[in-house]
Design a protein around this motif. Structure first.
Motif, PDB file in Angstrom:
ATOM      1  N   GLY A  80       0.749  -1.529  -0.375  1.00 36.84           N
ATOM      2  CA  GLY A  80      -0.136   0.043   0.270  1.00 36.84           C
ATOM      3  C   GLY A  80       0.868   1.428   0.168  1.00 36.84           C
ATOM      4  N   ASN A  81       2.212   1.149  -0.082  1.00 33.88           N
ATOM      5  CA  ASN A  81       3.039   2.224  -0.490  1.00 33.88           C
ATOM      6  C   ASN A  81       3.515   2.348  -1.695  1.00 33.88           C
ATOM      7  OD1 ASN A  81       2.499   3.562   2.013  1.00 33.88           O
ATOM      8  ND2 ASN A  81       4.089   1.234   3.168  1.00 33.88           N
ATOM      9  N   ILE A  82       3.188   3.656  -1.894  1.00 34.25           N
ATOM     10  CA  ILE A  82       4.085   3.845  -2.974  1.00 34.25           C
ATOM     11  C   ILE A  82       5.729   3.992  -2.870  1.00 34.25           C
ATOM     12  CG2 ILE A  82       4.900   5.265  -5.270  1.00 34.25           C
ATOM     13  CD1 ILE A  82       2.143   6.074  -4.919  1.00 34.25           C
ATOM     14  N   VAL A  83       6.975   2.267  -4.067  1.00 27.83           N
ATOM     15  CA  VAL A  83       8.454   2.895  -3.772  1.00 27.83           C
ATOM     16  C   VAL A  83       9.250   3.237  -4.846  1.00 27.83           C
ATOM     17  CG1 VAL A  83       7.555   1.155  -1.928  1.00 27.83           C
ATOM     18  CG2 VAL A  83       8.199   0.311  -4.249  1.00 27.83           C
ATOM     19  N   TYR A  84       8.064   3.373  -5.854  1.00 24.34           N
ATOM     20  CA  TYR A  84       9.134   4.582  -7.068  1.00 24.34           C
ATOM     21  C   TYR A  84       7.645   4.982  -7.933  1.00 24.34           C
ATOM     22  CZ  TYR A  84      11.283   3.800 -11.123  1.00 24.34           C
ATOM     23  OH  TYR A  84      12.260   3.632 -12.427  1.00 24.34           O
ATOM     24  N   LYS A  85       7.731   5.937  -8.535  1.00 21.01           N
ATOM     25  CA  LYS A  85       6.867   6.663  -9.570  1.00 21.01           C
ATOM     26  C   LYS A  85       7.790   7.335 -10.087  1.00 21.01           C
ATOM     27  CE  LYS A  85       4.150   9.872  -8.130  1.00 21.01           C
ATOM     28  NZ  LYS A  85       3.202  10.391  -7.317  1.00 21.01           N
ATOM     29  N   LYS A  86       7.786   7.482 -11.199  1.00 24.31           N
ATOM     30  CA  LYS A  86       8.557   8.152 -12.378  1.00 24.31           C
ATOM     31  C   LYS A  86       8.137   8.568 -13.563  1.00 24.31           C
ATOM     32  CE  LYS A  86      13.386   7.650  -9.844  1.00 24.31           C
ATOM     33  NZ  LYS A  86      14.714   7.406 -10.419  1.00 24.31           N
ATOM     34  N   ALA A  87       9.070   8.928 -14.184  1.00 23.19           N
ATOM     35  CA  ALA A  87       8.218   9.450 -16.120  1.00 23.19           C
ATOM     36  C   ALA A  87       9.597   8.733 -16.953  1.00 23.19           C
ATOM     37  CB  ALA A  87       7.482  10.754 -15.927  1.00 23.19           C
ATOM     38  N   PHE A  88       9.659   8.598 -18.170  1.00 23.67           N
ATOM     39  CA  PHE A  88      10.681   8.553 -19.101  1.00 23.67           C
ATOM     40  C   PHE A  88       9.972   9.315 -20.501  1.00 23.67           C
ATOM     41  CE2 PHE A  88      10.728   5.555 -15.941  1.00 23.67           C
ATOM     42  CZ  PHE A  88      12.153   5.443 -15.718  1.00 23.67           C
ATOM     43  N   GLY A  89      10.860   9.827 -21.228  1.00 21.45           N
ATOM     44  CA  GLY A  89      10.302  10.597 -22.682  1.00 21.45           C
ATOM     45  C   GLY A  89       9.905  11.345 -22.942  1.00 21.45           C
ATOM     46  N   LEU A  90       8.994  12.155 -23.862  1.00 26.00           N
ATOM     47  CA  LEU A  90       8.872  12.600 -23.779  1.00 26.00           C
ATOM     48  C   LEU A  90       6.824  12.436 -23.162  1.00 26.00           C
ATOM     49  CD1 LEU A  90      10.668  14.645 -26.729  1.00 26.00           C
ATOM     50  CD2 LEU A  90      10.577  15.131 -24.372  1.00 26.00           C
TER      51      LEU A  90
ATOM     52  N   TRP B 251      -7.088   3.470  -7.858  1.00 19.25           N
ATOM     53  CA  TRP B 251      -8.292   2.034  -7.886  1.00 19.25           C
ATOM     54  C   TRP B 251      -7.726   0.332  -6.982  1.00 19.25           C
ATOM     55  CZ3 TRP B 251     -12.269   0.131  -9.236  1.00 19.25           C
ATOM     56  CH2 TRP B 251     -12.270  -0.211 -10.723  1.00 19.25           C
ATOM     57  N   GLN B 252      -6.382   0.306  -7.545  1.00 15.22           N
ATOM     58  CA  GLN B 252      -5.966  -0.802  -7.042  1.00 15.22           C
ATOM     59  C   GLN B 252      -6.298  -1.144  -5.119  1.00 15.22           C
ATOM     60  OE1 GLN B 252      -5.008  -3.730  -8.196  1.00 15.22           O
ATOM     61  NE2 GLN B 252      -4.590  -4.571  -5.829  1.00 15.22           N
ATOM     62  N   GLU B 253      -6.102   0.445  -4.538  1.00 18.23           N
ATOM     63  CA  GLU B 253      -6.505  -0.065  -3.500  1.00 18.23           C
ATOM     64  C   GLU B 253      -7.783  -0.359  -3.015  1.00 18.23           C
ATOM     65  OE1 GLU B 253      -3.364   0.266  -0.679  1.00 18.23           O
ATOM     66  OE2 GLU B 253      -3.014  -0.753  -2.137  1.00 18.23           O
TER      67      GLU B 253
ATOM     68  N   ASP C 180       1.558  -7.827  -2.219  1.00 16.68           N
ATOM     69  CA  ASP C 180       0.976  -6.808  -1.965  1.00 16.68           C
ATOM     70  C   ASP C 180       1.746  -6.112  -2.791  1.00 16.68           C
ATOM     71  OD1 ASP C 180      -0.313  -4.603  -1.288  1.00 16.68           O
ATOM     72  OD2 ASP C 180      -0.425  -4.552   0.525  1.00 16.68           O
ATOM     73  N   ILE C 181       1.953  -5.982  -4.187  1.00 18.57           N
ATOM     74  CA  ILE C 181       3.162  -5.344  -5.049  1.00 18.57           C
ATOM     75  C   ILE C 181       2.301  -5.234  -6.266  1.00 18.57           C
ATOM     76  CG2 ILE C 181       4.669  -5.419  -6.261  1.00 18.57           C
ATOM     77  CD1 ILE C 181       6.642  -7.679  -3.992  1.00 18.57           C
ATOM     78  N   TYR C 182       1.953  -3.879  -6.972  1.00 23.01           N
ATOM     79  CA  TYR C 182       1.552  -3.779  -7.690  1.00 23.01           C
ATOM     80  C   TYR C 182       2.455  -3.037  -8.507  1.00 23.01           C
ATOM     81  CZ  TYR C 182      -1.952  -0.979 -10.157  1.00 23.01           C
ATOM     82  OH  TYR C 182      -2.944  -0.839 -11.840  1.00 23.01           O
ATOM     83  N   VAL C 183       2.869  -3.348  -9.499  1.00 23.32           N
ATOM     84  CA  VAL C 183       2.757  -2.302 -11.147  1.00 23.32           C
ATOM     85  C   VAL C 183       2.462  -1.650 -11.991  1.00 23.32           C
ATOM     86  CG1 VAL C 183       5.288  -2.336 -12.401  1.00 23.32           C
ATOM     87  CG2 VAL C 183       5.383  -3.662 -10.393  1.00 23.32           C
TER      88      VAL C 183
END
Length: 361
Positions: free
Chosen positions: A57-67, A264-266, A331-334
């Motif tokens: 239930g905790n975000i451990v990674y969140k990033k953006a790439f490209g344009l 949504w997943q949570e 309990d891992i969501y990607v």
């Protein structure tokens, strides 16, 4: 005595600090591995993607790439909104289950209860069959005349009229065959039962209730904050072909971002919209008449990664592809969303889920 006690506490403190340091190094190594994987796939000057990973239930990674927009050279960021395509089916399935809980319909209701003139050719086709892609109804995206309606703004019944007289592919529950037509009919059933347009029902009963503030039914005319532009790659990048969102409807017309998909997943995990018992129906691996499992529930594929159960679904719409994988035992969501239909996130999302399973303990 005091000196011994002091040394004991000092040793505990050193151990705790050492463990924290090791944990930080471990987290940094995991992050750098994910960065490397995604930077290789989504180059800085090409259409890109956003990815989010959560654990417990905790975000451990969140990033953006490209344009997010090639013409304006706008970098992607994690707030960008994408067309999530067939991940829409999750919302349609849960909407149906919400109505089941309210006693508005039953999973074994025949579709002729809602569309009396639907030509079932004497076969019993139920809501359950539509949810599980076992109805045998022809998938309208495989009908030859598809391009004649793709840019038209159709009502749900007009879209159903387009495919309802097509020959059935097989008898109900005889086979599993991924089927967009079934989820179009489910959208119409939601409208028939509630008296609301599908878009309004999902917005009011799901998005607003659980706080999905960046999600909505797609629109070409509406100004949508943080909208990412979609692309094809045909000997170079071109803007994606525009089709009517009524063409995608309840099978693929929703838009969202990684933050809202985590919300949504949570909500699904914590039974905020439907009960635990009803949720179990969504994630049951159903069977055909011959007892063979179809590896699908209601709106989610029921699969495995190295023997570990997953609940997953992807999506593909003009200019966009999406993928979400949840590992309930860990309990891992990607989730990965990208803005070129030339660069699917399906494989890498599953690879990231596998890496997270091995390392995030």
């Amino acid at each position: 005595m005091k000196k011994a006690l002091y040394l004991k506490y000092l040793l505990i403190l050193i151990t705790v600090l050492s463990l924290n340091s090791q944990s930080e190094i471990f987290a940094q190594n995991f992050e750098s591995k994910i960065d490397s994987m995604l930077q290789e796939k989504y180059l800085p000057n090409n259409p890109g993607a956003t990815f989010l990973i959560s654990k417990n239930g905790n975000i451990v990674y969140k990033k953006a790439f490209g344009l997010s927009n090639l013409e304006l050279n706008l970098p992607m960021h994690t707030e960008n909104v994408f067309e999530i395509a067939s991940m829409t089916k999750q919302f349609t399935a849960v909407s149906i289950l919400m109505l089941v809980e309210k006693g508005k319909l039953n999973l074994d209701d025949e579709i002729t209860k809602f569309i009396p003139d639907y030509p079932t050719n004497g076969h019993k086709i139920t809501v359950h069959h539509l949810l599980t892609h076992t109805s045998g109804i022809k998938d309208f995206t495989r009908v030859k005349e598809l391009n004649t309606i793709s840019t038209q703004d159709l009502t749900p019944l007009e879209l159903i009229d387009f495919f309802k007289n097509e020959p059935m592919d097989f008898l109900p529950t005889e086979k599993f065959k991924y089927n967009n037509s079934g989820y179009v009919i489910l959208g119409y059933i939601i409208e028939k039962v509630t008296g609301q347009h599908y878009a309004n029902f999902v917005e009011e009963q799901i998005f607003k209730r659980i706080g999905m503030t960046s999600s909505q039914y797609g629109s070409h005319r509406k100004v949508i904050k943080n909208r990412a532009s979609g692309y094809h790659n045909k000997d170079g990048y071109v803007n994606s072909r525009q089709v009517s969102y009524s063409f995608a409807y309840s099978t693929g017309a929703l838009m969202s971002n990684v933050n809202d998909m985590f919300t949504w997943q949570e909500a699904i995990k914590n039974n905020l919209l439907i009960s635990k018992e009803t949720t179990e129906k969504a994630f049951t691996n159903y069977t055909l008449n011959n007892g063979e499992h179809i590896n699908y529930g209601y709106g989610w594929h029921i699969k495995e990664i190295n023997g570990v159960a997953t609940r997953e679904h992807g999506g593909h719409f003009f200019g966009f592809k999406s993928m979400g994988v949840y590992l309930p035992d860990y309990d891992i969501y990607v989730v990965g969303l990208n803005n070129c239909d030339c660069n699917s996130p399906t494989k890498i999302t599953r690879e990231i889920a596998e890496l997270a399973m091995k390392t995030l303990n």
